[in-house]
Every structure is written in C-alpha cells, then in structure tokens.
Design a protein around this motif. Sequence first.
Motif, PDB file in Angstrom:
ATOM      1  N   GLU A  99       0.826  -1.209   0.000  1.00  0.00           N
ATOM      2  CA  GLU A  99       0.000   0.000   0.000  1.00  0.00           C
ATOM      3  C   GLU A  99       0.863   1.263   0.000  1.00  0.00           C
ATOM      4  O   GLU A  99       0.549   2.239  -0.681  1.00  0.00           O
ATOM      5  CB  GLU A  99      -0.957  -0.002   1.189  1.00  0.00           C
ATOM      6  CG  GLU A  99      -1.931   1.153   1.179  1.00  0.00           C
ATOM      7  CD  GLU A  99      -2.745   1.271  -0.114  1.00  0.00           C
ATOM      8  OE1 GLU A  99      -2.977   2.421  -0.562  1.00  0.00           O
ATOM      9  OE2 GLU A  99      -3.139   0.251  -0.694  1.00  0.00           O
ATOM     10  N   GLU A 100       1.955   1.255   0.756  1.00  0.00           N
ATOM     11  CA  GLU A 100       2.863   2.413   0.746  1.00  0.00           C
ATOM     12  C   GLU A 100       3.439   2.639  -0.646  1.00  0.00           C
ATOM     13  O   GLU A 100       3.555   3.784  -1.097  1.00  0.00           O
ATOM     14  CB  GLU A 100       3.986   2.220   1.768  1.00  0.00           C
ATOM     15  CG  GLU A 100       3.531   2.341   3.206  1.00  0.00           C
ATOM     16  CD  GLU A 100       4.611   1.972   4.195  1.00  0.00           C
ATOM     17  OE1 GLU A 100       4.922   2.819   5.053  1.00  0.00           O
ATOM     18  OE2 GLU A 100       5.142   0.840   4.102  1.00  0.00           O
ATOM     19  N   LEU A 101       3.786   1.567  -1.326  1.00  0.00           N
ATOM     20  CA  LEU A 101       4.328   1.699  -2.682  1.00  0.00           C
ATOM     21  C   LEU A 101       3.265   2.230  -3.644  1.00  0.00           C
ATOM     22  O   LEU A 101       3.564   3.080  -4.491  1.00  0.00           O
ATOM     23  CB  LEU A 101       4.858   0.352  -3.177  1.00  0.00           C
ATOM     24  CG  LEU A 101       6.107  -0.164  -2.473  1.00  0.00           C
ATOM     25  CD1 LEU A 101       6.474  -1.544  -3.009  1.00  0.00           C
ATOM     26  CD2 LEU A 101       7.277   0.793  -2.644  1.00  0.00           C
ATOM     27  N   ARG A 102       2.050   1.762  -3.509  1.00  0.00           N
ATOM     28  CA  ARG A 102       0.963   2.257  -4.373  1.00  0.00           C
ATOM     29  C   ARG A 102       0.731   3.754  -4.150  1.00  0.00           C
ATOM     30  O   ARG A 102       0.493   4.503  -5.097  1.00  0.00           O
ATOM     31  CB  ARG A 102      -0.317   1.469  -4.140  1.00  0.00           C
ATOM     32  CG  ARG A 102      -0.246   0.048  -4.649  1.00  0.00           C
ATOM     33  CD  ARG A 102      -1.566  -0.689  -4.426  1.00  0.00           C
ATOM     34  NE  ARG A 102      -1.454  -2.109  -4.665  1.00  0.00           N
ATOM     35  CZ  ARG A 102      -1.550  -2.688  -5.853  1.00  0.00           C
ATOM     36  NH1 ARG A 102      -1.743  -1.966  -6.929  1.00  0.00           N
ATOM     37  NH2 ARG A 102      -1.451  -4.000  -5.965  1.00  0.00           N
ATOM     38  N   ARG A 103       0.810   4.181  -2.894  1.00  0.00           N
ATOM     39  CA  ARG A 103       0.659   5.617  -2.602  1.00  0.00           C
ATOM     40  C   ARG A 103       1.804   6.420  -3.219  1.00  0.00           C
ATOM     41  O   ARG A 103       1.588   7.516  -3.743  1.00  0.00           O
ATOM     42  CB  ARG A 103       0.599   5.857  -1.091  1.00  0.00           C
ATOM     43  CG  ARG A 103      -0.756   5.547  -0.487  1.00  0.00           C
ATOM     44  CD  ARG A 103      -0.932   6.118   0.903  1.00  0.00           C
ATOM     45  NE  ARG A 103       0.069   5.682   1.847  1.00  0.00           N
ATOM     46  CZ  ARG A 103      -0.060   4.643   2.676  1.00  0.00           C
ATOM     47  NH1 ARG A 103      -1.170   3.923   2.666  1.00  0.00           N
ATOM     48  NH2 ARG A 103       0.903   4.324   3.503  1.00  0.00           N
ATOM     49  N   LYS A 104       3.019   5.880  -3.175  1.00  0.00           N
ATOM     50  CA  LYS A 104       4.161   6.576  -3.782  1.00  0.00           C
ATOM     51  C   LYS A 104       3.969   6.706  -5.289  1.00  0.00           C
ATOM     52  O   LYS A 104       4.287   7.743  -5.861  1.00  0.00           O
ATOM     53  CB  LYS A 104       5.479   5.843  -3.481  1.00  0.00           C
ATOM     54  CG  LYS A 104       5.955   5.963  -2.060  1.00  0.00           C
ATOM     55  CD  LYS A 104       6.055   7.383  -1.563  1.00  0.00           C
ATOM     56  CE  LYS A 104       7.198   8.158  -2.130  1.00  0.00           C
ATOM     57  NZ  LYS A 104       7.278   9.534  -1.602  1.00  0.00           N
ATOM     58  N   VAL A 105       3.446   5.670  -5.921  1.00  0.00           N
ATOM     59  CA  VAL A 105       3.190   5.738  -7.364  1.00  0.00           C
ATOM     60  C   VAL A 105       2.242   6.902  -7.650  1.00  0.00           C
ATOM     61  O   VAL A 105       2.465   7.688  -8.578  1.00  0.00           O
ATOM     62  CB  VAL A 105       2.631   4.403  -7.905  1.00  0.00           C
ATOM     63  CG1 VAL A 105       2.031   4.581  -9.297  1.00  0.00           C
ATOM     64  CG2 VAL A 105       3.713   3.343  -7.925  1.00  0.00           C
ATOM     65  N   GLU A 106       1.180   7.030  -6.856  1.00  0.00           N
ATOM     66  CA  GLU A 106       0.235   8.138  -7.052  1.00  0.00           C
ATOM     67  C   GLU A 106       0.906   9.488  -6.820  1.00  0.00           C
ATOM     68  O   GLU A 106       0.659  10.438  -7.563  1.00  0.00           O
ATOM     69  CB  GLU A 106      -0.992   7.972  -6.154  1.00  0.00           C
ATOM     70  CG  GLU A 106      -1.887   6.828  -6.588  1.00  0.00           C
ATOM     71  CD  GLU A 106      -2.270   6.885  -8.060  1.00  0.00           C
ATOM     72  OE1 GLU A 106      -2.648   7.974  -8.563  1.00  0.00           O
ATOM     73  OE2 GLU A 106      -2.169   5.840  -8.736  1.00  0.00           O
TER      74      GLU A 106
END
Length: 64
Positions: A46-53
């Motif tokens: 989830e942290e990585l997905r937020r960074k992508v955004e």
Amino acid sequence: MADACLQCASPLSRDEIGLTKKLINRGCTEFLCYACLAKRFDVTVEELRRKVEEFREMGCTLFD
C-alpha cells in the motif's frame, strides 16, 4: 520488455515497471512486482501504491 517479476514471475503492470525504474535504476531491463519491491525496501504494498500516485501527481513520466 519483461512482463514477469524477476523474483516471483508474477505478471507486471506498467506501474510496477515504472516503480522499479524509479526506485532502483532507470536503465533496468528486469523488474519486480509490488510484493517483491515491498520486501526489498521493507515497506508495505500500500505504501508503494501511494508513492506511485505521488510520483504521478508530480508529473513523473514513468507513470503516464
């Protein structure tokens, strides 16, 4: 272009390919999925997905 994770052979999304390039090396030719990247950097998927955004909002061309 690789279409499977280097470590677990999962199919890759464009975001996973872009994130591997962003976090490891823009010249990468082999890529990691979210789960393997999360393990490597000791963070959650989830942290990585937020960074992508965040990167996308900043205009990073790896996440068009």
